[in-house]
Write an enzyme that holds these catalytic residues in place. Structure first.
Site, PDB file in Angstrom:
ATOM      1  N   HIS A 197       4.416  -1.273  26.544  1.00 21.81           N
ATOM      2  CA  HIS A 197       3.001  -1.058  26.883  1.00 21.81           C
ATOM      3  C   HIS A 197       2.304  -2.334  27.330  1.00 21.81           C
ATOM      4  O   HIS A 197       1.166  -2.295  27.750  1.00 21.81           O
ATOM      5  CB  HIS A 197       2.249  -0.473  25.679  1.00 21.81           C
ATOM      6  CG  HIS A 197       2.114  -1.444  24.533  1.00 21.81           C
ATOM      7  ND1 HIS A 197       1.040  -2.280  24.397  1.00 21.81           N
ATOM      8  CD2 HIS A 197       2.924  -1.718  23.496  1.00 21.81           C
ATOM      9  CE1 HIS A 197       1.201  -3.021  23.305  1.00 21.81           C
ATOM     10  NE2 HIS A 197       2.337  -2.702  22.752  1.00 21.81           N
TER      11      HIS A 197
HETATM   12  N1  UDP Z   1       5.044   3.257  17.078  1.00 17.90           N
HETATM   13  C1  UDP Z   1       4.895   4.576  16.665  1.00 17.90           C
HETATM   14  N2  UDP Z   1       5.137   5.567  17.573  1.00 17.90           N
HETATM   15  C2  UDP Z   1       5.525   5.321  18.858  1.00 17.90           C
HETATM   16  C3  UDP Z   1       5.683   3.970  19.268  1.00 17.90           C
HETATM   17  C4  UDP Z   1       5.421   2.964  18.347  1.00 17.90           C
HETATM   18  O1  UDP Z   1       4.560   4.838  15.519  1.00 17.90           O
HETATM   19  O2  UDP Z   1       5.722   6.267  19.616  1.00 17.90           O
HETATM   20  C5  UDP Z   1       4.723   2.183  16.117  1.00 17.90           C
HETATM   21  C6  UDP Z   1       5.798   1.149  15.919  1.00 17.90           C
HETATM   22  O3  UDP Z   1       6.677   1.541  14.894  1.00 17.90           O
HETATM   23  C7  UDP Z   1       4.999  -0.081  15.531  1.00 17.90           C
HETATM   24  C8  UDP Z   1       3.701   0.110  16.253  1.00 17.90           C
HETATM   25  O4  UDP Z   1       3.629   1.470  16.623  1.00 17.90           O
HETATM   26  O5  UDP Z   1       4.708  -0.084  14.156  1.00 17.90           O
HETATM   27  C9  UDP Z   1       3.658  -0.787  17.456  1.00 17.90           C
HETATM   28  O6  UDP Z   1       2.518  -0.525  18.150  1.00 17.90           O
HETATM   29  P1  UDP Z   1       2.245  -1.168  19.568  1.00 17.90           P
HETATM   30  O7  UDP Z   1       3.537  -1.354  20.297  1.00 17.90           O
HETATM   31  O8  UDP Z   1       1.186  -0.313  20.180  1.00 17.90           O
HETATM   32  O9  UDP Z   1       1.539  -2.555  19.237  1.00 17.90           O
HETATM   33  P2  UDP Z   1       2.055  -4.030  18.941  1.00 17.90           P
HETATM   34  O10 UDP Z   1       2.981  -3.981  17.766  1.00 17.90           O
HETATM   35  O11 UDP Z   1       2.674  -4.553  20.185  1.00 17.90           O
HETATM   36  O12 UDP Z   1       0.796  -4.760  18.601  1.00 17.90           O
END
Ligand code: UDP
Length: 355
Positions: A197
């Site tokens: 993303h």
């Molecule tokens: N996640 C989820 N469902 C999905 C994709 C990701 O629950 O379909 C969870 C993943 O396990 C992690 C979090 O969302 O805990 C990551 O979110 P994101 O990638 O939006 O943000 P970042 O970690 O990059 O800040």
């Protein structure tokens, strides 16, 4: 204060410990069912007490609007302290509003540094750490980052990362994981789980195309829950045909994501939180990024790759020695603590309030 999916996940333990003493403010950044509502339900968190409306505007406008709205809210209903998590625009806005209102500020997941000034998150996390009265650093590495910037002494507490208890709480048991794989027609250890993303990967059509082509060429099925931003970019860049070879899903609930991650051969992701979860679930992750603020897991649970053929090259190497790789990771301790980061953060907050 929270605004995105990972903030809900990583603040859920603290919210639970604080119970009715916590007032949950959601910025409205990811306030839809797939990225927020279902996560509140899964973690048994009460609905937010306050939802601000700031979706769909530029970073500067988001930060400015949240600060202005929170400033009014804090003036009418002053809290004892403000808690922010991570490196989002919500976290920075919460920190600025707390500072403007002379309210004690606690930063959960403090001290992470990519040293990559191209990432807006790097600026958010540096600013929040410098405003915070108490920085809850997940590891010794993050504590040292803070010390290098003059943040030390009673302002810093090493707590571990709250993701550990979140994963332990929601990871489905072996039977449920088997049922999940059966439902999806997948074999344990014989599929790849992907998430993307980040703007540098999905806003640039060439990068997104390279990533999707590499994933489609892998010799294992690839499950790809698509973040709404990514889904929108696939459409606007005319790349829909590249999804044909992938198992595309809408974003899945956290328990399902963790179940899939735990049973995957490996993950391919640009997410921050997934790098940490990999170390709890003992599965490797290819991180499609130029830099990471989570060096603790580099070379063990994670490897950085640019969007392009390196994805396939590293993946092929991993597939060739999958059992040995999983065995090695099973024996590698994770760096993010023992699952008591939420409890330690709340204890540190209580000490801060007594000071
Ligand atoms: N996640 C989820 N469902 C999905 C994709 C990701 O629950 O379909 C969870 C993943 O396990 C992690 C979090 O969302 O805990 C990551 O979110 P994101 O990638 O939006 O943000 P970042 O970690 O990059 O800040």
């Amino acid at each position: 204060m929270l605004g995105t999916r990972p903030e809900i996940i990583k603040l859920s333990g603290i919210a639970q410990l604080l119970g009715p003493a916590a007032r949950i403010v959601h910025t409205g950044q990811h306030y839809d069912h797939d990225l927020a509502g279902s996560f509140f339900e899964e973690y048994g968190m009460p609905a937010p007490d306050v939802v601000l409306g700031i979706g769909g505007v530029s970073r500067g406008a988001q930060i400015g609007r949240v600060v202005a709205q929170l400033d009014r809210h804090f003036a009418d209903h002053p809290p004892d302290a403000v808690i922010v998590q991570g490196d989002t625009n919500a976290a920075l806005a919460g920190a600025l509003a707390a500072n403007a209102g002379a309210l004690p500020l606690l930063h959960v997941e403090a001290g992470l540094r990519s040293h990559d000034r191209r990432m807006p998150e790097e600026h958010n996390r540096v600013l929040v750490d410098h405003l915070a009265d108490l920085c809850c650093a997940p590891t010794e590495v993050s504590r040292a980052n803070l010390a290098a910037e003059g943040i030390s002494g009673p302002r810093v507490e090493i707590t571990g990362n709250t993701v550990v208890e979140a994963v332990r709480r929601l990871l489905p048991g072996r039977e449920q994981r088997r049922a999940l794989l059966d439902r999806m027609g997948l074999r344990a250890g014989r599929f790849v789980l992907g998430t993307f993303h980040r703007p540098e990967n999905v806003d640039d059509p060439l990068c997104l195309e390279r990533i999707l082509r590499e994933l489609a060429a892998l010799p294992l099925p690839v499950v790809l829950p698509l973040h709404p931003r990514t889904a929108q970019r696939v459409r606007s860049h005319d790349l829909c045909p590249l999804l044909d070879g992938l198992r595309v899903l809408p974003p899945v609930r956290h328990a399902d994501f963790l179940g899939l991650a735990a049973e995957s051969a490996f993950m391919v992701s640009d997410s921050g939180g997934v790098q940490e979860e990999a170390s709890v679930l003992k599965r490797p992750v290819l991180v499609v990024r130029a830099s990471t603020e989570r060096p603790e897991v580099l070379g063990t649970f994670s490897e950085l790759v640019p969007p392009g053929p390196r994805i396939g090259e590293v993946a092929t190497g991993w597939i060739a020695e999958l059992e040995a790789l999983h065995g090695r990771l099973d024996r590698t301790p994770g760096p993010y603590g023992d699952g008591s980061a939420s409890r330690r953060s709340v204890a540190a907050l209580q000490r801060l309030l007594r000071r």
